[in-house]
Write an enzyme that holds these catalytic residues in place. Structure first.
Site, short mmCIF file in Angstrom:
data_model
loop_
_atom_site.label_atom_id
_atom_site.label_comp_id
_atom_site.label_asym_id
_atom_site.label_seq_id
_atom_site.Cartn_x
_atom_site.Cartn_y
_atom_site.Cartn_z
N ASN A 1 55.57 27.05 6.86
CA ASN A 1 55.62 27.58 5.49
C ASN A 1 56.25 26.50 4.62
O ASN A 1 57.46 26.31 4.64
CB ASN A 1 56.47 28.87 5.49
CG ASN A 1 56.68 29.42 4.08
OD1 ASN A 1 56.08 28.94 3.12
ND2 ASN A 1 57.53 30.41 3.97
N GLU B 1 62.17 37.37 10.46
CA GLU B 1 62.97 36.30 9.87
C GLU B 1 64.29 36.88 9.35
O GLU B 1 64.33 37.37 8.21
CB GLU B 1 62.21 35.65 8.70
CG GLU B 1 60.90 35.02 9.09
CD GLU B 1 60.49 33.92 8.11
OE1 GLU B 1 60.29 32.79 8.58
OE2 GLU B 1 60.39 34.18 6.91
N SER C 1 65.65 28.72 10.54
CA SER C 1 66.31 27.54 11.11
C SER C 1 65.79 27.18 12.49
O SER C 1 66.55 26.72 13.36
CB SER C 1 67.84 27.72 11.13
OG SER C 1 68.32 27.88 9.80
P1 13P Z 1 63.69 27.66 7.59
O1 13P Z 1 62.92 27.25 8.80
O2 13P Z 1 63.82 26.56 6.56
O3 13P Z 1 64.99 28.30 7.93
O4 13P Z 1 62.81 28.78 6.84
C1 13P Z 1 62.26 29.81 7.57
C2 13P Z 1 61.30 30.49 6.70
O5 13P Z 1 61.65 31.10 5.71
C3 13P Z 1 59.88 30.40 7.07
O6 13P Z 1 59.12 31.30 6.35
#
Ligand code: 13P
Length: 252
Positions: free
Chosen positions: A9, A166, A212
């Site tokens: 993303n 998430e 993360s």
């Molecule tokens: P990060 O991998 O930057 O923590 O973001 C996760 C995310 O929101 C993917 O949609």
């Protein structure tokens, strides 16, 4: 066997030139194996990135779609338009859409249906904020998001859904959920799907982890029985980190 998926993303990052460069590198490095790789780009990148993709295991996705089919909605991009640009996937209900743009469960439910009507696979996001986890409400929060967003779909429609768990406190913070926390929630989500749609559908629904995720923790996260891959933010912006996460499946 359900699909293994690693989706990047890009969020609101990359100029068109930078995005096409990144897509070219990923396209070169993706291997034709059983991992489905998806690039969820900004809208303006879609058709250019679509021209770059030559690998059968690499797919294009958008990060959002409108909640109406077409018409006088200045600035919006419809599911049909996204499909016409070559995308197969669309992220729906990302926590940044829920919080920054006040998207609620009923609006997201409309988006899911429009995506499905236009042959797009929704990557439906759910996840609790830190306060909710600390209060022990995380399971109820995720359950409500999934029930309200998805559980009025027909079995046939639901069978096309990809879910991304998430936890909001893990997004962009460098603090990932532990493998145990991810597995616990993914198993609960699969249980909810089993209760609503039965074992076969639940067994085939990919449930991705996001927050993360990086090359150093991907293997530990993906090795869990109910974690079928990842939705990757920051680490999807460089080909080496992103492919490091994709390749993590090889070590499992
Ligand atoms: P990060 O991998 O930057 O923590 O973001 C996760 C995310 O929101 C993917 O949609």
């Amino acid at each position: 066997m359900r699909k293994k998926i690693v989706a990047g993303n890009w969020k609101m990052n990359k100029t068109l030139a930078e995005g096409t460069e990144l897509a070219k590198t990923v396209n070169r490095l993706v291997e034709e194996n059983d991992v489905t790789v998806v690039l969820c780009t900004p809208f303006i990148h879609l058709s250019e990135v679509n021209k770059i993709i030559t690998k059968d295991s690499l797919f294009l996705g958008a990060q959002n779609c409108a909640s109406e089919a077409s018409g006088a909605y200045t600035g919006e991009v419809s599911a049909q338009m996204i499909r016409s640009a070559g995308a197969d996937y669309v992220i729906i209900g990302h926590s940044e859409r829920r919080s920054c743009f006040r998207e609620d469960d009923s609006l997201l439910n409309k988006k899911v249906k429009l995506a499905l009507e236009n042959d797009l696979i929704p990557i439906f996001c759910c996840g609790e904020i830190l306060k909710e986890r600390q209060a022990g409400k995380h399971i109820q929060v995720v359950k409500t998001q999934i029930e309200n967003g998805l559980f009025d779909l027909t079995t046939e429609d639901f069978s096309k859904i990809v879910i991304a768990y998430e936890p909001v406190w893990a997004i962009g913070t460098g603090v990932n959920a532990t493998a145990e926390q991810a597995q616990e929630m993914h198993k609960i989500i699969r249980g909810l799907i089993t209760d609503r749609y039965g074992h076969q559908i639940a067994d085939n629904t990919p449930i991705l982890y996001g927050g993360s995720c990086k090359p150093s923790n991907a293997k530990e996260l993906f090795a869990n029985p109910d974690v079928d891959g990842g939705l990757i933010g920051g680490a999807s912006l460089t080909s080496s980190d992103f492919m490091g996460i994709v390749y993590a499946f090889k070590e499992i």
